[in-house]
Design a protein around this motif. Structure first.
Motif, PDB file in Angstrom:
ATOM      1  N   ASN A 151       0.739  -1.234  -0.134  1.00 58.45           N
ATOM      2  CA  ASN A 151      -0.167   0.023  -0.082  1.00 58.45           C
ATOM      3  C   ASN A 151       0.677   1.287  -0.063  1.00 58.45           C
ATOM      4  N   THR A 193     -14.306  -1.082   1.509  1.00 57.63           N
ATOM      5  CA  THR A 193     -13.992  -0.266   2.491  1.00 57.63           C
ATOM      6  C   THR A 193     -12.959   0.686   2.447  1.00 57.63           C
ATOM      7  N   ASN A 194     -11.809   0.201   1.960  1.00 57.66           N
ATOM      8  CA  ASN A 194     -10.626   1.052   1.979  1.00 57.66           C
ATOM      9  C   ASN A 194      -9.977   1.289   0.763  1.00 57.66           C
ATOM     10  N   ASN A 195     -10.382   0.666  -0.521  1.00 55.60           N
ATOM     11  CA  ASN A 195      -9.623   0.722  -1.643  1.00 55.60           C
ATOM     12  C   ASN A 195     -10.769   0.999  -2.703  1.00 55.60           C
ATOM     13  N   ASP A 204     -19.055   0.475   7.778  1.00 57.85           N
ATOM     14  CA  ASP A 204     -18.085   0.104   6.989  1.00 57.85           C
ATOM     15  C   ASP A 204     -18.403  -0.222   5.514  1.00 57.85           C
ATOM     16  N   LEU A 248     -16.513   4.423   2.303  1.00 58.90           N
ATOM     17  CA  LEU A 248     -15.732   4.983   1.286  1.00 58.90           C
ATOM     18  C   LEU A 248     -16.344   5.949   0.268  1.00 58.90           C
TER      19      LEU A 248
END
Length: 347
Positions: A80, A225-227, A257, A261
């Motif tokens: 990352n 959630t994060n990408n 969650d 994003l």
């Protein structure tokens, strides 16, 4: 739980292929009892992450370009902190790696003469054995001073928990029910592994366009959630799977969650492309999120907060209704994950 298409009459049909990603090992008994194929990743089962697989139609931007985009997502999930320069260098090495196997941006390089003498099909698509594997890419990265850091970060994956991605594909998807057990994958590696499996399933779905199929995303929040790139990939599946004769179902207990994003852009997109939403009992914080996302009334929010076990609000474009889900004895014996039930069944 959100389903991209209503196939209530087809769920038990022998004409329906079902693909499940199982992060919490909840579908093993179901798979055994229904005679499905259980794929336990992290053992001897392998998916070559470098595979380029034939679909029913040529990829819009070409097979290799499409594969590079997928590999970029994978490496961004795996490492990352890649700089922009490193990402550019990595892509150059990926192109070189395929070129060493005779594969370029010309789609024709992915086909070989059919030696079986089939006059209707003079050429056939290359197999996994004709593709590079991660070790081939690692060697290229390690030889160049500019990419040694990437090689160093990649090496643990080749020898550790992701080593099943560094070999030729040996997964058989011929069964009607396929369950991918990723429970033993360490948490920090789970998102890239789930992405690889989703991509593997997705290529299979696109190739068999006339076959009905459902793809189940359990714990779907892990992918959105994060990408942004993985979230966009999952959203694209929900948006386009119908044209391939398929349906998609997202299952999550982490509502916040799921909509975390970009102010819920992808969570809302997936929900809006789902014809049926089943909302079970939730805490107030989750209800507040769903109230806005699903345009719920105060009465519906109150009902969801006080739902009994097995009761849900079925939310569709045309009607919302409260329903109690009751399984028959046979259905219960197949789907239960209660330890007491399983002990009785195995006694």
């Amino acid at each position: 739980e959100m389903c991209g298409r209503d196939w209530s009459s087809d769920v038990c049909s022998s004409d329906l292929n079902q693909y499940i990603i199982d992060p919490d090992r909840e579908y093993i008994e179901l798979c055994k009892k229904l005679g499905g194929t259980l794929i336990k990743f992290g053992s001897s089962t392998c998916i070559n992450i470098m595979d380029i697989r034939e679909t029913c139609e040529s990829e819009e931007q070409g097979y290799l370009r499409n594969k590079i985009d997928k590999l970029n997502i994978f490496f961004n999930l795996l490492i990352n902190d890649l700089s922009i320069d490193e990402k550019t260098l990595l892509e150059e090495k990926i192109v070189e790696c395929y070129k060493n196997k005779g594969i370029t941006f010309d789609d024709d390089t992915l086909f070989i003469e059919n030696e079986e003498g089939n006059l209707l099909c003079r050429k056939k698509f290359k197999t996994s054995k004709d593709m590079p594997i991660l070790s081939d890419l690692y060697l290229l990265l390690n030889k160049d001073k500019k990419t040694k850091r990437i090689a160093t970060l990649l090496k643990p994956a080749l020898e550790g928990s992701l080593k099943f991605l560094n070999n030729y594909t040996n997964v058989d998807l011929k069964n009607k029910l396929i369950v991918s057990d990723v429970h033993d994958i360490e948490e920090k590696m789970l998102a890239p592994v789930m992405f690889v499996i989703t991509d593997f399933y997705w290529d299979k779905i696109k190739k068999q366009r006339g076959q009905k199929k459902i793809l189940y995303f359990d714990e779907a929040w892990r992918l959105i959630t994060n990408n942004q790139e993985t979230a966009s990939f999952v959203f694209k599946i929900f948006k386009t799977i119908r044209k391939y004769g398929g349906a998609a179902t997202a299952i999550t207990q982490d509502v916040n969650d799921f909509f975390a994003l970009q102010e819920g852009k992808f969570g809302k997109g997936i929900m809006n492309n789902s014809s049926i939403k089943c909302l079970f009992q939730m805490e107030q914080n989750d209800i507040n999120v769903m109230k806005e996302a699903a345009c719920l009334s105060e009465e519906e929010c109150y009902r969801i907060r006080n739902m009994a076990r097995g009761t849900c609000l079925i939310h569709t474009d045309k009607v919302n209704l409260v329903a109690k889900i009751e399984a028959t004895k046979k259905e219960h014996s197949v789907i239960t994950t209660d330890r007491k039930d399983l002990e009785v069944a195995n006694a």
